[in-house]
Write an enzyme that holds these catalytic residues in place. Structure first.
Site, PDB file in Angstrom:
ATOM      1  N   ARG A   1       0.820  -1.223   0.000  1.00  0.00           N
ATOM      2  CA  ARG A   1       0.000   0.000   0.000  1.00  0.00           C
ATOM      3  C   ARG A   1       0.846   1.262   0.000  1.00  0.00           C
ATOM      4  NH1 ARG A   1      -3.350  -3.739   3.320  1.00  0.00           N
ATOM      5  NH2 ARG A   1      -1.469  -3.639   4.515  1.00  0.00           N
TER       6      ARG A   1
ATOM      7  N   GLU B   1       7.425 -11.482  15.127  1.00  0.00           N
ATOM      8  CA  GLU B   1       7.073 -12.152  16.376  1.00  0.00           C
ATOM      9  C   GLU B   1       7.523 -13.627  16.298  1.00  0.00           C
ATOM     10  OE1 GLU B   1       3.020 -11.490  17.249  1.00  0.00           O
ATOM     11  OE2 GLU B   1       3.164 -12.421  19.223  1.00  0.00           O
TER      12      GLU B   1
HETATM   13  P1  AMP Z   1       4.872  -3.269  11.201  1.00  0.00           P
HETATM   14  O1  AMP Z   1       6.117  -3.752  10.508  1.00  0.00           O
HETATM   15  O2  AMP Z   1       4.492  -4.089  12.387  1.00  0.00           O
HETATM   16  O3  AMP Z   1       4.964  -1.781  11.544  1.00  0.00           O
HETATM   17  O4  AMP Z   1       3.663  -3.462  10.185  1.00  0.00           O
HETATM   18  C1  AMP Z   1       3.420  -2.523   9.198  1.00  0.00           C
HETATM   19  C2  AMP Z   1       2.929  -3.168   7.920  1.00  0.00           C
HETATM   20  O5  AMP Z   1       1.875  -4.098   8.172  1.00  0.00           O
HETATM   21  C3  AMP Z   1       2.369  -2.110   6.995  1.00  0.00           C
HETATM   22  O6  AMP Z   1       2.833  -2.363   5.676  1.00  0.00           O
HETATM   23  C4  AMP Z   1       0.869  -2.231   7.109  1.00  0.00           C
HETATM   24  O7  AMP Z   1       0.268  -2.090   5.851  1.00  0.00           O
HETATM   25  C5  AMP Z   1       0.614  -3.618   7.683  1.00  0.00           C
HETATM   26  N1  AMP Z   1      -0.285  -3.599   8.843  1.00  0.00           N
HETATM   27  C6  AMP Z   1       0.031  -3.921  10.124  1.00  0.00           C
HETATM   28  N2  AMP Z   1      -1.022  -3.814  10.944  1.00  0.00           N
HETATM   29  C7  AMP Z   1      -2.055  -3.399  10.192  1.00  0.00           C
HETATM   30  C8  AMP Z   1      -3.439  -3.073  10.460  1.00  0.00           C
HETATM   31  N3  AMP Z   1      -3.957  -3.135  11.691  1.00  0.00           N
HETATM   32  N4  AMP Z   1      -4.201  -2.641   9.425  1.00  0.00           N
HETATM   33  C9  AMP Z   1      -3.676  -2.559   8.180  1.00  0.00           C
HETATM   34  N5  AMP Z   1      -2.397  -2.858   7.861  1.00  0.00           N
HETATM   35  C10 AMP Z   1      -1.587  -3.266   8.841  1.00  0.00           C
END
Ligand code: AMP
Length: 182
Positions: free
Chosen positions: A67, A104
């Protein structure tokens, strides 16, 4: 509008659909497709980001799969600069550089083309994604950008899931701008 007021933020947040228990129980998935197909909300967001970043003298926008590609490519076009995708392994066809990061459970990896910033030395880049949760993907992406000696001047997210503290981790590496905090 370079700075959004509370009403502007509510307007954008209301355009994003929240889906409970997707993709697994306990997760509230922030579905930005309802912002994208709302012509007013999408163009409002892009105008805001264009105004914010117009004077940053950026060389490239770097978007995180998938996205981050949508907002990043649209913003790059508005600013008249190039766009670079960061992808999951084995998606990019040319020579790549990689950065592993821990999840995780297990390890993941992000990749970028070795010549992503063309022949631009010390390119000034903005990293963009739709959402920051734990910050793992963004951190690995910044490290990947740094491998090329480019400078990530800011990381921009449409939504920051504040409770997960990912943005705090990223602030140790670069400036962070989150349009909305949830
Ligand atoms: P992180 O690496 O944990 O910061 O996860 C970020 C990535 O996961 C991004 O590319 C987001 O598009 C996706 N993502 C994680 N949690 C969500 C959520 N609750 N809703 C939509 N996309 C999420």
């Amino acid at each position: 509008m370079k700075i959004l007021n509370e009403q502007d933020k509510k307007y954008l947040l209301d355009s994003i659909r929240a889906i409970n228990d997707f993709p697994k129980p306990g997760i509230v998935f922030r579905d930005i497709t309802t912002l994208l197909n709302d012509q007013k909300a999408f163009s409002f967001l892009m105008q805001h980001l264009t105004e914010r970043y117009r004077d940053y003298n950026l060389d490239f926008i770097v978007g995180i799969e998938s996205r981050g590609f949508i907002f990043g490519a649209a913003l790059a076009s508005c600013l008249g600069i190039g766009f670079v995708p960061i992808r999951k392994p084995k998606k990019l066809p040319y020579i790549t550089i990689s950065q592993k990061y821990t999840l995780e459970y297990g390890v993941d990896e992000v990749q970028m083309h070795i010549d992503a910033f063309r022949d631009k030395k010390n390119a000034k880049v903005l990293l963009i994604d739709d959402l920051i949760a734990t910050g793992g993907t963004a951190k690995a992406s910044i490290e990947l950008i740094r491998q090329t000696k480019a400078e990530c001047v800011e990381a921009c997210f449409l939504i920051n899931l504040v409770e997960l503290n990912g943005s705090k981790e990223i602030e140790k590496l670069t400036k962070v701008y989150s349009v909305l905090e949830v």
